[in-house]
Design a protein around this motif. Structure first.
Motif, mmCIF file in Angstrom:
data_model
loop_
_atom_site.group_PDB
_atom_site.id
_atom_site.type_symbol
_atom_site.label_atom_id
_atom_site.label_comp_id
_atom_site.label_asym_id
_atom_site.label_seq_id
_atom_site.Cartn_x
_atom_site.Cartn_y
_atom_site.Cartn_z
ATOM 1 N N GLU A 77 -6.600 -1.535 -5.452
ATOM 2 C CA GLU A 77 -5.546 -1.051 -6.346
ATOM 3 C C GLU A 77 -6.052 -1.143 -7.775
ATOM 4 O O GLU A 77 -7.092 -1.740 -8.042
ATOM 5 C CB GLU A 77 -4.288 -1.900 -6.156
ATOM 6 C CG GLU A 77 -3.748 -1.826 -4.741
ATOM 7 C CD GLU A 77 -2.565 -2.756 -4.513
ATOM 8 O OE1 GLU A 77 -1.643 -2.333 -3.818
ATOM 9 O OE2 GLU A 77 -2.581 -3.885 -5.033
ATOM 10 N N GLU A 78 -5.289 -0.568 -8.703
ATOM 11 C CA GLU A 78 -5.696 -0.570 -10.105
ATOM 12 C C GLU A 78 -5.966 -1.964 -10.645
ATOM 13 O O GLU A 78 -6.918 -2.194 -11.361
ATOM 14 C CB GLU A 78 -4.599 0.082 -10.970
ATOM 15 C CG GLU A 78 -4.852 1.515 -11.275
ATOM 16 C CD GLU A 78 -3.803 2.060 -12.211
ATOM 17 O OE1 GLU A 78 -3.468 1.411 -13.221
ATOM 18 O OE2 GLU A 78 -3.303 3.154 -11.913
ATOM 19 N N ASN A 79 -5.095 -2.903 -10.299
ATOM 20 C CA ASN A 79 -5.196 -4.250 -10.871
ATOM 21 C C ASN A 79 -5.718 -5.283 -9.869
ATOM 22 O O ASN A 79 -5.393 -6.444 -9.959
ATOM 23 C CB ASN A 79 -3.849 -4.693 -11.426
ATOM 24 C CG ASN A 79 -2.739 -4.555 -10.406
ATOM 25 O OD1 ASN A 79 -2.921 -3.925 -9.365
ATOM 26 N ND2 ASN A 79 -1.596 -5.139 -10.690
ATOM 27 N N GLY A 80 -6.532 -4.854 -8.900
ATOM 28 C CA GLY A 80 -7.100 -5.801 -7.947
ATOM 29 C C GLY A 80 -7.116 -5.243 -6.541
ATOM 30 O O GLY A 80 -7.108 -4.028 -6.344
ATOM 31 N N SER A 81 -7.121 -6.137 -5.587
ATOM 32 C CA SER A 81 -7.138 -5.711 -4.195
ATOM 33 C C SER A 81 -6.331 -6.696 -3.363
ATOM 34 O O SER A 81 -6.036 -7.798 -3.808
ATOM 35 C CB SER A 81 -8.574 -5.639 -3.677
ATOM 36 O OG SER A 81 -9.142 -6.936 -3.655
#
Length: 126
Positions: A77-81
């Motif tokens: 995802e945009e801010n991590g996984s």
């Protein structure tokens, strides 16, 4: 905060602890987050929540209560996984990913079928 009186009968709930040494169906030892162990009295209600191998790791294969297989994968995802479950078979509504804790509540108990062993320095596996 409630003040308790000697001799008062209470119910105590402790959530999210790991079993350290199951001695019998009524004698259970738990471990807290610091590694300290405590013996639970026979009156303690012990309810299974997740298997010892929980939480899932990327690449695991799990089986739900109906025998269906679930694969774990990393969802970027945009801010991590995050790790998600993907069913081995798609239903009539197509493919869907599931948060592991949601899948455990809906389809559990879950049983680990496969986990890739990771080789540590010195040739040890875990």
């Amino acid at each position: 905060m409630t003040r308790f009186q000697p001799g008062e009968i209470v119910n105590i709930t402790i959530k999210g602890v790991r079993i350290a040494r199951p001695r019998s169906a009524t004698a259970v030892t738990i471990t807290d987050e610091h590694g300290v162990t405590y013996q639970m009295p026979p009156q303690a209600a012990v309810e299974p929540v997740a298997p010892a191998e929980w939480p899932p790791q990327v690449g695991d294969v799990w089986r739900d209560h109906e025998g269906d297989l679930w694969f774990t994968q990393e969802l970027l995802e945009e801010n991590g996984s995050q790790v998600v479950f993907a069913p081995a078979q798609s239903g009539e509504y197509g493919h869907s990913d599931a948060d592991p804790d949601d899948a455990l509540r809906r389809y559990g108990p879950m049983t680990l079928v496969y986990r890739k062993l990771v080789e540590l320095d010195g040739g040890e596996s875990r």
